[in-house]
Design a protein around this motif. Structure first.
Motif, PDB file in Angstrom:
ATOM      1  N   LEU A 208      27.428  46.360  70.102  1.00  0.00           N
ATOM      2  CA  LEU A 208      26.096  45.991  69.026  1.00  0.00           C
ATOM      3  C   LEU A 208      26.426  44.444  68.372  1.00  0.00           C
ATOM      4  O   LEU A 208      25.316  43.763  68.111  1.00  0.00           O
ATOM      5  CB  LEU A 208      25.841  46.839  67.943  1.00  0.00           C
ATOM      6  CG  LEU A 208      25.094  48.332  69.091  1.00  0.00           C
ATOM      7  CD1 LEU A 208      24.851  49.609  67.257  1.00  0.00           C
ATOM      8  CD2 LEU A 208      24.406  48.485  69.214  1.00  0.00           C
ATOM      9  N   HIS A 209      27.167  44.288  68.194  1.00  0.00           N
ATOM     10  CA  HIS A 209      27.815  43.195  66.740  1.00  0.00           C
ATOM     11  C   HIS A 209      28.011  42.354  67.926  1.00  0.00           C
ATOM     12  O   HIS A 209      26.898  40.629  68.190  1.00  0.00           O
ATOM     13  CB  HIS A 209      28.667  43.221  65.996  1.00  0.00           C
ATOM     14  CG  HIS A 209      28.907  43.659  64.525  1.00  0.00           C
ATOM     15  ND1 HIS A 209      27.817  43.855  63.881  1.00  0.00           N
ATOM     16  CD2 HIS A 209      30.014  45.146  64.632  1.00  0.00           C
ATOM     17  CE1 HIS A 209      28.253  44.833  62.838  1.00  0.00           C
ATOM     18  NE2 HIS A 209      29.136  45.621  63.463  1.00  0.00           N
ATOM     19  N   ILE A 214      25.182  37.269  70.721  1.00  0.00           N
ATOM     20  CA  ILE A 214      24.916  37.012  71.291  1.00  0.00           C
ATOM     21  C   ILE A 214      22.770  36.121  71.637  1.00  0.00           C
ATOM     22  O   ILE A 214      22.360  34.955  71.845  1.00  0.00           O
ATOM     23  CB  ILE A 214      24.843  37.933  72.696  1.00  0.00           C
ATOM     24  CG1 ILE A 214      25.995  37.922  72.877  1.00  0.00           C
ATOM     25  CG2 ILE A 214      24.051  37.063  74.238  1.00  0.00           C
ATOM     26  CD1 ILE A 214      26.444  38.375  74.005  1.00  0.00           C
ATOM     27  N   MET A 215      22.492  36.769  70.919  1.00  0.00           N
ATOM     28  CA  MET A 215      21.095  36.854  71.034  1.00  0.00           C
ATOM     29  C   MET A 215      20.658  35.841  69.576  1.00  0.00           C
ATOM     30  O   MET A 215      20.001  35.130  69.839  1.00  0.00           O
ATOM     31  CB  MET A 215      20.296  38.304  70.348  1.00  0.00           C
ATOM     32  CG  MET A 215      19.984  39.091  70.985  1.00  0.00           C
ATOM     33  SD  MET A 215      19.337  38.911  72.310  1.00  0.00           S
ATOM     34  CE  MET A 215      17.732  38.941  72.010  1.00  0.00           C
ATOM     35  N   LYS A 217      22.628  32.698  69.515  1.00  0.00           N
ATOM     36  CA  LYS A 217      22.407  32.217  70.372  1.00  0.00           C
ATOM     37  C   LYS A 217      21.660  31.575  71.077  1.00  0.00           C
ATOM     38  O   LYS A 217      21.339  30.425  71.605  1.00  0.00           O
ATOM     39  CB  LYS A 217      24.409  32.286  71.592  1.00  0.00           C
ATOM     40  CG  LYS A 217      25.527  32.389  70.531  1.00  0.00           C
ATOM     41  CD  LYS A 217      26.753  32.479  71.443  1.00  0.00           C
ATOM     42  CE  LYS A 217      27.788  32.495  70.514  1.00  0.00           C
ATOM     43  NZ  LYS A 217      29.376  32.400  71.046  1.00  0.00           N
ATOM     44  N   VAL A 218      21.314  32.841  72.253  1.00  0.00           N
ATOM     45  CA  VAL A 218      20.120  32.491  73.290  1.00  0.00           C
ATOM     46  C   VAL A 218      18.694  31.797  72.621  1.00  0.00           C
ATOM     47  O   VAL A 218      18.115  30.972  72.987  1.00  0.00           O
ATOM     48  CB  VAL A 218      19.423  33.995  73.410  1.00  0.00           C
ATOM     49  CG1 VAL A 218      18.869  34.016  74.555  1.00  0.00           C
ATOM     50  CG2 VAL A 218      20.924  33.884  74.147  1.00  0.00           C
ATOM     51  N   ASN A 219      18.830  32.527  70.960  1.00  0.00           N
ATOM     52  CA  ASN A 219      16.668  32.666  70.512  1.00  0.00           C
ATOM     53  C   ASN A 219      17.600  30.867  70.143  1.00  0.00           C
ATOM     54  O   ASN A 219      16.514  29.665  70.335  1.00  0.00           O
ATOM     55  CB  ASN A 219      17.373  32.652  69.148  1.00  0.00           C
ATOM     56  CG  ASN A 219      16.481  34.537  69.064  1.00  0.00           C
ATOM     57  OD1 ASN A 219      16.113  34.550  70.068  1.00  0.00           O
ATOM     58  ND2 ASN A 219      16.924  35.079  68.341  1.00  0.00           N
ATOM     59  N   SER A 220      18.539  30.277  69.393  1.00  0.00           N
ATOM     60  CA  SER A 220      18.413  28.679  69.184  1.00  0.00           C
ATOM     61  C   SER A 220      18.736  27.792  70.199  1.00  0.00           C
ATOM     62  O   SER A 220      18.380  26.700  70.078  1.00  0.00           O
ATOM     63  CB  SER A 220      20.502  28.859  69.114  1.00  0.00           C
ATOM     64  OG  SER A 220      21.480  28.716  69.846  1.00  0.00           O
ATOM     65  N   GLN A 221      19.136  28.211  71.374  1.00  0.00           N
ATOM     66  CA  GLN A 221      18.749  27.210  72.675  1.00  0.00           C
ATOM     67  C   GLN A 221      17.570  27.459  73.578  1.00  0.00           C
ATOM     68  O   GLN A 221      16.898  26.619  73.766  1.00  0.00           O
ATOM     69  CB  GLN A 221      20.229  28.774  73.528  1.00  0.00           C
ATOM     70  CG  GLN A 221      21.522  27.701  73.260  1.00  0.00           C
ATOM     71  CD  GLN A 221      22.283  28.079  74.851  1.00  0.00           C
ATOM     72  OE1 GLN A 221      21.890  28.875  75.326  1.00  0.00           O
ATOM     73  NE2 GLN A 221      23.856  28.431  74.341  1.00  0.00           N
ATOM     74  N   ILE A 222      17.224  28.736  73.247  1.00  0.00           N
ATOM     75  CA  ILE A 222      15.410  28.353  74.221  1.00  0.00           C
ATOM     76  C   ILE A 222      14.501  27.898  73.326  1.00  0.00           C
ATOM     77  O   ILE A 222      13.524  27.397  73.740  1.00  0.00           O
ATOM     78  CB  ILE A 222      14.958  30.583  73.834  1.00  0.00           C
ATOM     79  CG1 ILE A 222      16.055  31.009  74.980  1.00  0.00           C
ATOM     80  CG2 ILE A 222      13.751  30.140  74.013  1.00  0.00           C
ATOM     81  CD1 ILE A 222      15.537  32.642  74.877  1.00  0.00           C
ATOM     82  N   GLU A 223      14.314  28.023  71.696  1.00  0.00           N
ATOM     83  CA  GLU A 223      13.589  27.289  70.698  1.00  0.00           C
ATOM     84  C   GLU A 223      13.281  26.228  71.409  1.00  0.00           C
ATOM     85  O   GLU A 223      11.938  25.702  71.362  1.00  0.00           O
ATOM     86  CB  GLU A 223      14.227  27.374  69.614  1.00  0.00           C
ATOM     87  CG  GLU A 223      13.285  26.475  68.761  1.00  0.00           C
ATOM     88  CD  GLU A 223      13.889  26.893  66.962  1.00  0.00           C
ATOM     89  OE1 GLU A 223      12.664  26.354  66.380  1.00  0.00           O
ATOM     90  OE2 GLU A 223      14.768  27.595  66.623  1.00  0.00           O
ATOM     91  N   PRO A 224      14.339  24.524  71.902  1.00  0.00           N
ATOM     92  CA  PRO A 224      14.163  23.588  72.342  1.00  0.00           C
ATOM     93  C   PRO A 224      13.187  23.524  73.395  1.00  0.00           C
ATOM     94  O   PRO A 224      12.915  22.807  74.323  1.00  0.00           O
ATOM     95  CB  PRO A 224      15.017  23.093  72.173  1.00  0.00           C
ATOM     96  CG  PRO A 224      16.806  23.837  71.144  1.00  0.00           C
ATOM     97  CD  PRO A 224      15.957  25.294  71.330  1.00  0.00           C
ATOM     98  N   ILE A 225      13.624  24.336  74.181  1.00  0.00           N
ATOM     99  CA  ILE A 225      13.487  24.555  75.199  1.00  0.00           C
ATOM    100  C   ILE A 225      11.825  24.918  75.539  1.00  0.00           C
ATOM    101  O   ILE A 225      10.754  24.535  75.804  1.00  0.00           O
ATOM    102  CB  ILE A 225      13.617  25.718  76.480  1.00  0.00           C
ATOM    103  CG1 ILE A 225      15.357  25.257  77.158  1.00  0.00           C
ATOM    104  CG2 ILE A 225      13.191  25.433  78.189  1.00  0.00           C
ATOM    105  CD1 ILE A 225      16.382  26.088  77.578  1.00  0.00           C
ATOM    106  N   ILE A 226      11.654  26.027  74.175  1.00  0.00           N
ATOM    107  CA  ILE A 226       9.389  26.500  74.339  1.00  0.00           C
ATOM    108  C   ILE A 226       9.153  24.856  73.651  1.00  0.00           C
ATOM    109  O   ILE A 226       8.289  24.795  74.021  1.00  0.00           O
ATOM    110  CB  ILE A 226       9.605  27.377  72.949  1.00  0.00           C
ATOM    111  CG1 ILE A 226      10.175  28.359  74.109  1.00  0.00           C
ATOM    112  CG2 ILE A 226       8.429  27.051  72.640  1.00  0.00           C
ATOM    113  CD1 ILE A 226      10.076  29.259  73.300  1.00  0.00           C
TER     114      ILE A 226
END
Length: 324
Positions: A208-209, A214-215, A217-226
């Motif tokens: 869970l940790h 991972i979530m 990191k994914v949020n930090s990478q998805i934000e510029p793409i959005i």
């Protein structure tokens, strides 16, 4: 000399007279001596602890009689015990409103039994635990006659709610349930406290940790793409608007092509008229007329092609950008 009366005899005579007076008042004063009482018997399978001689018999909350006898009948054939209870009814407790009594009370009781009349043991006092017999209508219960006492007419009985619950609990395999429940609890305890379970819980916690990291990191990478996607969408909407403006309106490409084709058509019409005039002034078999004829033929074909192109562009103006 006269013999004096015995004081003992006088005392006994006075006591007897007082006793007879009390009995007379109790019997005649209450009116029970002249009451036409009817006796019935009821059979109860369960315990009648709390029911005594003199316990009331109630019908719709009104006392209509009392218990006069409680005994036991032991059946040696099937080794069962039945408790017959004899009760006395006082008919004058019930008033009739349909005229004179032309039927026996037993006939009315039979009709009431068919309607659902049953006797049932009920608790008279929570404090003392005394019981009483309540007679009421239970139409959904079966009619059960025992028929062991022929001296009195019988009124069927039905078990009380407490008796039904008690019988249900007696039929339940309580010991088996407790054993299975204890075994299940022991198994759960052993499973929860086992090393494998503790290791599995630790692995789940670590997983869970890791999933949370991972979530992030994914949020930090998805934000510029959005953000870039939003900007691209805005640019695409702007380009689409410009393209629509270019393909429509008075300043659009199809409108300009239409005007050009119209001018070419007018020019070709003027050339045709000029050549026709020249044809009238020249010889039919001259070289100039042959060349002029060929030219007119080519011009006619060109005019036809331009007319076909003009019609197609009028129907499909977007073919200028996207092609045919």
């Amino acid at each position: 000399m006269a013999k004096s009366a015995s004081k003992t005899r006088i005392g006994l005579f006075v006591v007897g007279a007082v006793s007879l007076a009390i009995i007379a008042v109790a019997v005649f004063g209450s009116g029970s001596f002249f009451t036409d009482k009817r006796y019935y018997v009821m059979f109860f399978d369960g315990t009648v602890k709390g029911l005594t001689v003199g316990s009331p018999v109630m019908f719709h909350g009104v006392r209509i009689g009392s218990v006069t006898s409680i005994s036991l009948i032991f059946n040696t054939t099937n080794m069962t015990v039945t408790v017959p209870v004899v009760v006395e009814f006082e008919p004058d407790k019930v008033k009739r409103i349909d005229g004179p009594d032309t039927e026996e009370m037993e006939d009315y009781v039979k009709k009431l039994v068919e309607k659902g009349l049953r006797g049932q043991l009920q608790l008279q006092s929570f404090v003392t635990g005394q019981l009483m017999i309540a007679i009421d209508f239970f139409p959904s219960t079966p009619v059960r006659y025992v028929g062991l006492v022929k001296e009195y007419p019988e009124i069927p009985t039905t078990p009380s709610s407490l008796e039904q619950i008690t019988k249900t609990l007696e039929n339940l395999p309580i010991q088996e349930f407790v054993a299975k429940l204890t075994k299940t609890i022991d198994g759960l305890n052993a499973l929860v406290n086992s090393p494998e379970a503790m290791a599995s819980l630790k692995s789940v916690r670590e997983g869970l940790h890791e999933t949370a990291d991972i979530m992030k990191k994914v949020n930090s990478q998805i934000e510029p793409i959005i953000v870039n996607l939003s900007a691209t969408t805005v640019s695409l909407k702007s380009a689409t608007g410009k393209m629509d403006a270019a393909l429509s309106g008075s300043n659009g490409i199809p409108e300009q092509l239409t005007q050009t084709l119209s001018s070419a058509r007018e020019t070709l019409e003027n050339v045709r008229k000029t050549l026709a005039a020249m044809e009238n002034t020249t010889s039919e078999n001259s070289i100039l007329m042959n060349e002029v004829g060929d030219t007119l033929q080519e011009l006619s074909q060109a005019a036809r092609s331009i007319r076909v192109l003009s019609d197609f562009l009028e129907q499909h103006p977007d073919s200028v950008v996207w092609g045919k």
